[in-house]
Design a protein around this motif. Structure first.
Motif, PDB file in Angstrom:
ATOM      1  N   VAL A 175       0.849  -1.194   0.000  1.00  0.00           N
ATOM      2  CA  VAL A 175       0.000   0.000   0.000  1.00  0.00           C
ATOM      3  C   VAL A 175       0.887   1.248   0.000  1.00  0.00           C
ATOM      4  O   VAL A 175       1.672   1.462   0.922  1.00  0.00           O
ATOM      5  N   ALA A 176       0.763   2.045  -1.048  1.00  0.00           N
ATOM      6  CA  ALA A 176       1.596   3.237  -1.195  1.00  0.00           C
ATOM      7  C   ALA A 176       0.756   4.494  -1.079  1.00  0.00           C
ATOM      8  O   ALA A 176      -0.414   4.522  -1.476  1.00  0.00           O
ATOM      9  N   MET A 177       1.363   5.525  -0.517  1.00  0.00           N
ATOM     10  CA  MET A 177       0.736   6.850  -0.448  1.00  0.00           C
ATOM     11  C   MET A 177       1.747   7.862  -0.962  1.00  0.00           C
ATOM     12  O   MET A 177       2.895   7.883  -0.532  1.00  0.00           O
ATOM     13  N   ASP A 178       1.350   8.656  -1.922  1.00  0.00           N
ATOM     14  CA  ASP A 178       2.214   9.681  -2.515  1.00  0.00           C
ATOM     15  C   ASP A 178       1.576  11.049  -2.311  1.00  0.00           C
ATOM     16  O   ASP A 178       0.352  11.180  -2.307  1.00  0.00           O
ATOM     17  N   CYS A 179       2.420  12.053  -2.199  1.00  0.00           N
ATOM     18  CA  CYS A 179       1.943  13.431  -2.304  1.00  0.00           C
ATOM     19  C   CYS A 179       2.755  14.082  -3.409  1.00  0.00           C
ATOM     20  O   CYS A 179       3.986  14.192  -3.319  1.00  0.00           O
ATOM     21  N   LEU A 180       2.061  14.453  -4.481  1.00  0.00           N
ATOM     22  CA  LEU A 180       2.701  15.024  -5.658  1.00  0.00           C
ATOM     23  C   LEU A 180       2.370  16.503  -5.768  1.00  0.00           C
ATOM     24  O   LEU A 180       1.267  16.934  -5.412  1.00  0.00           O
ATOM     25  N   ARG A 181       3.316  17.266  -6.294  1.00  0.00           N
ATOM     26  CA  ARG A 181       3.031  18.662  -6.577  1.00  0.00           C
ATOM     27  C   ARG A 181       2.575  18.771  -8.026  1.00  0.00           C
ATOM     28  O   ARG A 181       3.160  18.143  -8.917  1.00  0.00           O
ATOM     29  N   GLY A 182       1.523  19.550  -8.221  1.00  0.00           N
ATOM     30  CA  GLY A 182       0.998  19.735  -9.568  1.00  0.00           C
ATOM     31  C   GLY A 182       1.843  20.716 -10.361  1.00  0.00           C
ATOM     32  O   GLY A 182       3.079  20.685 -10.309  1.00  0.00           O
ATOM     33  N   ARG A 183       1.175  21.574 -11.080  1.00  0.00           N
ATOM     34  CA  ARG A 183       1.867  22.570 -11.913  1.00  0.00           C
ATOM     35  C   ARG A 183       1.171  23.915 -11.685  1.00  0.00           C
ATOM     36  O   ARG A 183      -0.061  23.974 -11.638  1.00  0.00           O
ATOM     37  N   PRO A 184       1.925  24.993 -11.515  1.00  0.00           N
ATOM     38  CA  PRO A 184       1.270  26.286 -11.309  1.00  0.00           C
ATOM     39  C   PRO A 184       0.356  26.638 -12.482  1.00  0.00           C
ATOM     40  O   PRO A 184       0.740  26.446 -13.642  1.00  0.00           O
ATOM     41  N   PRO A 185      -0.847  27.096 -12.214  1.00  0.00           N
ATOM     42  CA  PRO A 185      -1.731  27.500 -13.313  1.00  0.00           C
ATOM     43  C   PRO A 185      -1.223  28.773 -13.967  1.00  0.00           C
ATOM     44  O   PRO A 185      -0.394  29.507 -13.413  1.00  0.00           O
ATOM     45  N   ARG A 186      -1.725  29.033 -15.157  1.00  0.00           N
ATOM     46  CA  ARG A 186      -1.341  30.267 -15.854  1.00  0.00           C
ATOM     47  C   ARG A 186      -1.782  31.486 -15.042  1.00  0.00           C
ATOM     48  O   ARG A 186      -2.816  31.473 -14.398  1.00  0.00           O
ATOM     49  N   GLY A 187      -0.970  32.502 -15.102  1.00  0.00           N
ATOM     50  CA  GLY A 187      -1.326  33.745 -14.430  1.00  0.00           C
ATOM     51  C   GLY A 187      -0.689  33.914 -13.059  1.00  0.00           C
ATOM     52  O   GLY A 187      -0.868  34.952 -12.429  1.00  0.00           O
ATOM     53  N   VAL A 188       0.035  32.883 -12.573  1.00  0.00           N
ATOM     54  CA  VAL A 188       0.733  33.002 -11.291  1.00  0.00           C
ATOM     55  C   VAL A 188       2.208  32.697 -11.534  1.00  0.00           C
ATOM     56  O   VAL A 188       2.588  32.132 -12.562  1.00  0.00           O
ATOM     57  N   PRO A 189       3.098  33.059 -10.591  1.00  0.00           N
ATOM     58  CA  PRO A 189       4.525  32.778 -10.779  1.00  0.00           C
ATOM     59  C   PRO A 189       4.793  31.283 -10.981  1.00  0.00           C
ATOM     60  O   PRO A 189       4.127  30.437 -10.377  1.00  0.00           O
ATOM     61  N   PHE A 190       5.755  30.977 -11.845  1.00  0.00           N
ATOM     62  CA  PHE A 190       6.132  29.594 -12.140  1.00  0.00           C
ATOM     63  C   PHE A 190       7.043  29.102 -11.016  1.00  0.00           C
ATOM     64  O   PHE A 190       8.258  28.944 -11.178  1.00  0.00           O
ATOM     65  N   HIS A 191       6.430  28.841  -9.866  1.00  0.00           N
ATOM     66  CA  HIS A 191       7.162  28.551  -8.632  1.00  0.00           C
ATOM     67  C   HIS A 191       6.387  27.483  -7.867  1.00  0.00           C
ATOM     68  O   HIS A 191       5.146  27.468  -7.894  1.00  0.00           O
ATOM     69  N   PRO A 192       7.069  26.557  -7.165  1.00  0.00           N
ATOM     70  CA  PRO A 192       6.358  25.483  -6.472  1.00  0.00           C
ATOM     71  C   PRO A 192       5.370  25.954  -5.412  1.00  0.00           C
ATOM     72  O   PRO A 192       4.416  25.235  -5.086  1.00  0.00           O
ATOM     73  N   ALA A 193       5.573  27.155  -4.891  1.00  0.00           N
ATOM     74  CA  ALA A 193       4.643  27.668  -3.883  1.00  0.00           C
ATOM     75  C   ALA A 193       3.233  27.832  -4.442  1.00  0.00           C
ATOM     76  O   ALA A 193       2.254  27.869  -3.683  1.00  0.00           O
ATOM     77  N   PHE A 194       3.105  27.916  -5.773  1.00  0.00           N
ATOM     78  CA  PHE A 194       1.801  28.148  -6.402  1.00  0.00           C
ATOM     79  C   PHE A 194       1.261  26.893  -7.094  1.00  0.00           C
ATOM     80  O   PHE A 194       0.291  26.966  -7.842  1.00  0.00           O
ATOM     81  N   ALA A 195       1.893  25.758  -6.839  1.00  0.00           N
ATOM     82  CA  ALA A 195       1.443  24.503  -7.428  1.00  0.00           C
ATOM     83  C   ALA A 195       0.720  23.666  -6.372  1.00  0.00           C
ATOM     84  O   ALA A 195       1.213  23.496  -5.255  1.00  0.00           O
ATOM     85  N   LYS A 196      -0.428  23.139  -6.714  1.00  0.00           N
ATOM     86  CA  LYS A 196      -1.251  22.399  -5.765  1.00  0.00           C
ATOM     87  C   LYS A 196      -0.657  21.015  -5.478  1.00  0.00           C
ATOM     88  O   LYS A 196      -0.376  20.244  -6.395  1.00  0.00           O
ATOM     89  N   PRO A 197      -0.476  20.651  -4.205  1.00  0.00           N
ATOM     90  CA  PRO A 197      -0.094  19.277  -3.874  1.00  0.00           C
ATOM     91  C   PRO A 197      -1.349  18.415  -3.707  1.00  0.00           C
ATOM     92  O   PRO A 197      -2.389  18.903  -3.248  1.00  0.00           O
ATOM     93  N   TYR A 198      -1.259  17.160  -4.095  1.00  0.00           N
ATOM     94  CA  TYR A 198      -2.426  16.278  -3.953  1.00  0.00           C
ATOM     95  C   TYR A 198      -1.972  14.854  -3.640  1.00  0.00           C
ATOM     96  O   TYR A 198      -0.824  14.474  -3.889  1.00  0.00           O
ATOM     97  N   ILE A 199      -2.888  14.082  -3.086  1.00  0.00           N
ATOM     98  CA  ILE A 199      -2.598  12.717  -2.655  1.00  0.00           C
ATOM     99  C   ILE A 199      -2.960  11.712  -3.748  1.00  0.00           C
ATOM    100  O   ILE A 199      -4.016  11.802  -4.371  1.00  0.00           O
ATOM    101  N   ALA A 200      -2.066  10.769  -3.970  1.00  0.00           N
ATOM    102  CA  ALA A 200      -2.336   9.594  -4.795  1.00  0.00           C
ATOM    103  C   ALA A 200      -1.942   8.382  -3.956  1.00  0.00           C
ATOM    104  O   ALA A 200      -0.878   8.386  -3.330  1.00  0.00           O
ATOM    105  N   ALA A 201      -2.792   7.370  -3.919  1.00  0.00           N
ATOM    106  CA  ALA A 201      -2.504   6.177  -3.124  1.00  0.00           C
ATOM    107  C   ALA A 201      -3.002   4.947  -3.867  1.00  0.00           C
ATOM    108  O   ALA A 201      -3.892   5.034  -4.715  1.00  0.00           O
ATOM    109  N   PHE A 202      -2.413   3.799  -3.554  1.00  0.00           N
ATOM    110  CA  PHE A 202      -2.901   2.572  -4.178  1.00  0.00           C
ATOM    111  C   PHE A 202      -2.589   1.365  -3.306  1.00  0.00           C
ATOM    112  O   PHE A 202      -1.669   1.391  -2.481  1.00  0.00           O
ATOM    113  N   ALA A 203      -3.387   0.323  -3.486  1.00  0.00           N
ATOM    114  CA  ALA A 203      -3.178  -0.972  -2.833  1.00  0.00           C
ATOM    115  C   ALA A 203      -3.151  -2.035  -3.917  1.00  0.00           C
ATOM    116  O   ALA A 203      -4.089  -2.134  -4.721  1.00  0.00           O
ATOM    117  N   ILE A 204      -2.067  -2.816  -3.942  1.00  0.00           N
ATOM    118  CA  ILE A 204      -1.911  -3.886  -4.923  1.00  0.00           C
ATOM    119  C   ILE A 204      -1.457  -5.145  -4.186  1.00  0.00           C
ATOM    120  O   ILE A 204      -1.099  -5.081  -3.005  1.00  0.00           O
TER     121      ILE A 204
END
Length: 308
Positions: free
Chosen positions: A98-127
């Motif tokens: 069972v894995a749990m990841d937290c990935l950073r997305g991509r900053p949307p247009r119109g904001v600085p191209f910086h990780p502070a403006f990119a949404k983090p989200y959870i991805a998880a799976f069980a195999i």
């Protein structure tokens, strides 16, 4: 939580940012920085005998990793815990990886191209359960080498934060393959043992179980090794281990979620003991799985309850 209906869950289940689907249908955007930049942290917890092992400790470590990388997904620890349990329950697997990841997305247009403006989200799976080494390899002892490739310095990439920066580990695995071995141990720039690809390393030196103090993940299974040593009256220590000490160790073994405690019987051209796991390694491995079966650090999965 959105759910894919009429799905086949037999090969695994996944959760991505609020949606649950069969693992084969799980996808992340190719432009997200979790993929483009390895801007991601993760953790892995095992299910065996129908129970999670050290589930809350894994989630707590995952949360610390996210905080270190300045990621704040919408899910709380309690919600994440339930998500993981529901994924396993949905698959019906009694033995699961069972894995749990937290990935950073991509900053949307119109904001600085910086990780502070990119949404983090959870991805998880069980195999279905994954063995890092086969049961046969573990029974006769894994064959390893000491890699020429040094571990990435902790000042650059903190190994206590689980990450996808596996360039050095992957290179070491190819070194092992070319040498006819199955895995590799990596040293730091000063020549001291750190860890291997996906596991912590231990040496038994003059009857004492020793593991490195830096350059490695603070493993949950590693903690379990020291709990077992305490219980069994086996001397143990956390201190630097030089290459020469490792090469001359009485026994060597590894620990990881995907395999538990795994003895080594060969290191390079050296055959340890009688080309089989040493007595301390074998005792720790046997005790580990016996206690797991008895419910040690267990969070049982109620498979009769319908998933959320």
């Amino acid at each position: 939580m959105d759910l894919v209906q009429d799905a086949d869950w037999s090969k695994g289940a996944a959760y991505i940012d609020g949606q649950v689907m069969p693992v084969a249908e799980a996808k992340i955007p190719i432009t997200d920085w979790g993929y483009r930049r390895s801007d991601v942290t993760y953790d892995v917890v095992g299910v065996y005998y129908g129970s999670f092992f050290r589930l809350d400790e894994h989630i707590a470590r995952f949360r610390r990793s996210m905080q270190e990388l300045r990621m704040e997904p919408k899910e709380s620890d309690a919600e994440l815990r339930q998500i993981l349990i529901d994924l396993v329950r949905r698959t019906g697997l009694r033995e699961a990886y069972v894995a749990m990841d937290c990935l950073r997305g991509r900053p949307p247009r119109g904001v600085p191209f910086h990780p502070a403006f990119a949404k983090p989200y959870i991805a998880a799976f069980a195999i279905p359960w994954v063995w890092l080494f086969t049961e046969e390899q573990q029974a006769r002892g894994v064959h390893a080498i000491i890699a020429k490739t040094p571990r990435i310095a902790p000042e650059s990439v903190d190994p206590t934060v689980k990450n996808f920066h596996w360039g050095d580990l992957t290179k070491a695995l190819f070194e092992a393959e070319e040498a006819g071995a199955e895995t590799a141990f990596l040293l730091d720039q000063a020549g001291f043992l750190t860890e291997g690809p996906g596991y912590n390393c231990f040496a038994v030196i003059d009857g004492t179980v020793v593991s490195p103090p830096r350059g490695a993940l603070l493993g949950q299974t590693r903690d379990s090794v020291y709990e077992l040593c305490q219980e069994l009256g086996i001397p143990h220590d956390i201190r630097p281990i030089s290459k020469a000490e490792l090469e001359d160790a009485d026994e060597i073994f590894m620990s990881t979620t995907a395999g538990g405690i795994m003895p080594v019987s060969r290191l390079g051209t050296r055959i340890l003991g009688n080309d089989r796991p040493g007595p301390i390694s074998a005792t720790l491995r046997e005790t580990f799985w016996k206690k797991r079966e008895q419910g040690w650090h267990a969070t049982p999965v109620n498979y009769d309850k319908a998933p959320a």
